[in-house]
Design an enzyme around this catalytic site. Structure first.
Site, short mmCIF file in Angstrom:
data_model
loop_
_atom_site.label_atom_id
_atom_site.label_comp_id
_atom_site.label_asym_id
_atom_site.label_seq_id
_atom_site.Cartn_x
_atom_site.Cartn_y
_atom_site.Cartn_z
N GLU A 1 0.87 -1.33 0.18
CA GLU A 1 0.38 -0.03 0.28
C GLU A 1 0.72 1.60 -0.25
O GLU A 1 1.50 1.44 0.89
CB GLU A 1 -1.30 -0.03 0.74
CG GLU A 1 -1.89 1.16 1.55
CD GLU A 1 -3.23 1.28 2.06
OE1 GLU A 1 -3.30 0.23 2.98
OE2 GLU A 1 -3.72 1.74 1.85
N LYS B 1 -7.29 0.53 10.74
CA LYS B 1 -6.89 -0.33 10.44
C LYS B 1 -6.07 -0.06 9.86
O LYS B 1 -4.83 -0.02 9.25
CB LYS B 1 -7.67 -0.66 8.88
CG LYS B 1 -7.52 -1.53 7.42
CD LYS B 1 -6.46 -0.47 6.74
CE LYS B 1 -6.07 -0.94 5.71
NZ LYS B 1 -5.68 -0.20 4.45
N ASP C 1 3.87 -13.34 12.30
CA ASP C 1 2.72 -13.69 11.46
C ASP C 1 1.70 -12.95 12.24
O ASP C 1 1.13 -12.11 13.18
CB ASP C 1 1.83 -14.92 12.87
CG ASP C 1 0.61 -15.85 12.37
OD1 ASP C 1 -0.46 -14.93 11.91
OD2 ASP C 1 0.10 -16.44 12.67
N HIS D 1 -2.60 11.10 1.10
CA HIS D 1 -2.46 9.85 0.47
C HIS D 1 -2.90 9.87 -1.37
O HIS D 1 -2.46 8.66 -1.62
CB HIS D 1 -3.33 8.93 1.46
CG HIS D 1 -3.82 7.74 1.07
ND1 HIS D 1 -3.13 6.30 1.20
CD2 HIS D 1 -4.74 7.17 0.10
CE1 HIS D 1 -3.18 5.56 0.72
NE2 HIS D 1 -4.51 6.02 -0.22
#
Ligand code: NAD
Length: 423
Positions: free
Chosen positions: A84, A262, A278, A375
């Site tokens: 991202e 998030k 993980d 962004h």
């Protein structure tokens, strides 16, 4: 053409090359696709084939380095693996804006993991609960006996909890063993102990055991970060106050909190992945912790200090290790760990939680000021590439999209065609 059957008998036993040929035939992959699959980069195909099942190739994602991060008085270069755009830039930006004020301060509640043993068909669950608690020393011996290496390293059994819970299948007696797993994430370590313990619990209580598995709600392994940003470093007191409004929105509303968290995980998961840890384990822990009071909320809290600084805190479970899983096996994870130079899993977790707080600062700053413009600039490059832009066309098309104030795939195609016509 009908979709190919997914019933591929013996697929797992085939060589990688044979699997690729079979998949190519069934799905119409061409020679170029197969060549792409064959180029596995830094991850040796044999190793990939050992790490997971049914391997046909590897999947590269960019690895970047977050700069400007000062944590507990030490500077770190933090490797981050993510697909991202703007995630790494956000951490660098947040780190730069608090660097001169001392950066991040972190701490950790411990390195303890929990494994659960589910017991059913107990006529007297409350009585059984106490009987299990009475066996604490025997339970310690059984658990520690499973992992002498861990015990030698100062880890092993630490605590015992037994809960009686109600369920649609009736009452369940749930035993928690709490184990210090030191520099390991500890999933396999505690699972082994729970498996070994379960028959003993059956014998002591007359119940029947079912699931024996670690909990990813690692609330005995909380990593904490705090940091202060001075108003002059973030665009003034007005920006600080708008950040407060944005963060209070996330505290109060689960729809906003999910996206807020998030964003935190954009940073945390990228750093976790780069070190071969993980990501799903850390993510599960984070979201469970965000719900610990019965309502999903944001993982960070933002306040204004007496001096007028913007103060942020992040507290979340951080079950990560330096040994076990892919951390030791994956060559790039080893490079990433070398880059970080951490000495323990605890230090690693503390770096990750600081990354999470930095990421969140950058996100709330953007929302409080320019919105997602920053962004969008990076996103525009992805859209340009999607439209087929190559080389310096990517920047040129992205720039035009940003100027138009519309980052859209259809416009990217139009702009690309126009650019090519001009050239
Ligand atoms: P592991 O079992 O591979 O290694 C841990 C063992 O290494 C310890 O038990 C200990 O015997 C030994 N060890 C050597 N040096 C050590 C040190 N300095 N500190 C601690 N232990 C040391 O790995 P693990 O950490 O038990 O399991 C992690 C893996 O389990 C991850 O790959 C994860 O994806 C996977 N996993 C996760 C879940 C889950 O999250 N729900 C479930 C199952 C498996």
């Amino acid at each position: 053409m009908n979709a190919p059957s997914s019933r591929l008998s013996g697929f797992h036993k085939q060589s990688v090359a044979d699997r690729v040929a079979r998949v190519a035939e069934l799905t119409g992959l061409n020679k170029a696709d197969c060549e792409l699959l064959a180029g596995t980069g830094h991850l040796d195909l044999d190793l990939a084939n050992r790490l997971v099942e049914n391997v046909v190739g590897t999947f590269n994602i960019p690895l970047g380095v977050a700069t400007n991060m000062r944590i507990d008085g030490r500077d770190y270069l933090i490797p981050m693996a993510t697909e991202e755009s703007s995630v790494i830039a956000a951490v660098c930006n947040a780190g730069r804006r608090c660097y001169d004020n001392g950066g991040f301060t972190t701490s950790m509640s411990g390195t303890q993991m929990i494994a659960q043993v589910q017991l059913m068909e107990v006529p007297d669950p409350e009585h059984a609960r106490i009987r299990i608690l009475e066996r604490r020393e025997e339970i310690r011996e059984i658990c520690d006996g499973c992992d002498p290496v861990l015990v030698k390293l100062g880890g092993g059994f630490r605590d015992l909890e037994v809960r009686v819970i109600d369920s649609r299948s009736g009452p369940m007696v749930i035993t928690h063993i709490i184990v210090d797993t030191r520099d390991a994430m500890g999933a396999n370590a505690v699972n082994t102990m729970a498996e070994k313990l379960a028959p003993h619990i059956e014998k002591w209580t007359g119940g029947r055991h079912h699931a024996r598995i670690l909990s990813n709600y690692a609330d005995r392994r909380l990593a904490r970060a705090r940091c202060e940003w001075r108003p002059e470093d973030i665009g003034g007191a007005d920006v600080r106050d708008r950040i407060m409004l944005v963060s209070h929105f996330a505290e109060a509303d689960p729809y906003r909190a999910a996206t807020h968290n998030k964003g935190i995980m954009n940073g945390v998961s990228a750093a976790v992945l780069a070190t071969g840890n993980d990501t799903r384990a850390v993510e599960a822990g984070a979201h469970a912790y965000a719900c610990r009071n019965g309502r999903y909320t944001s993982l960070t809290r933002w306040e204004v200090t007496r001096e007028g600084n913007l103060a942020g805190v992040l507290e979340m479970p951080m079950a990560v290790g330096l040994v076990g899983g892919a951390t030791k096996a994956h060559p790039m994870a080893q490079v990433a760990l070398k880059m970080l130079g951490v000495k323990s899993a605890e230090e690693l977790a503390r770096v990750f939680v600081a990354v999470g707080l930095a990421q969140n600062f950058a996100a709330v700053l953007a929302l409080a000021t320019e919105g997602l413009k920053g962004h969008m600039k990076l996103h525009a490059q992805n859209i340009a590439m999607m439209a087929g832009a190559k080389g310096d066309e990517i920047d040129a098309v992205a720039r035009r999209l940003v100027e138009l104030g519309k980052v859209r795939a259809d416009l990217a195609e139009t702009e690309l065609a126009a650019l090519r016509a001009e050239r």
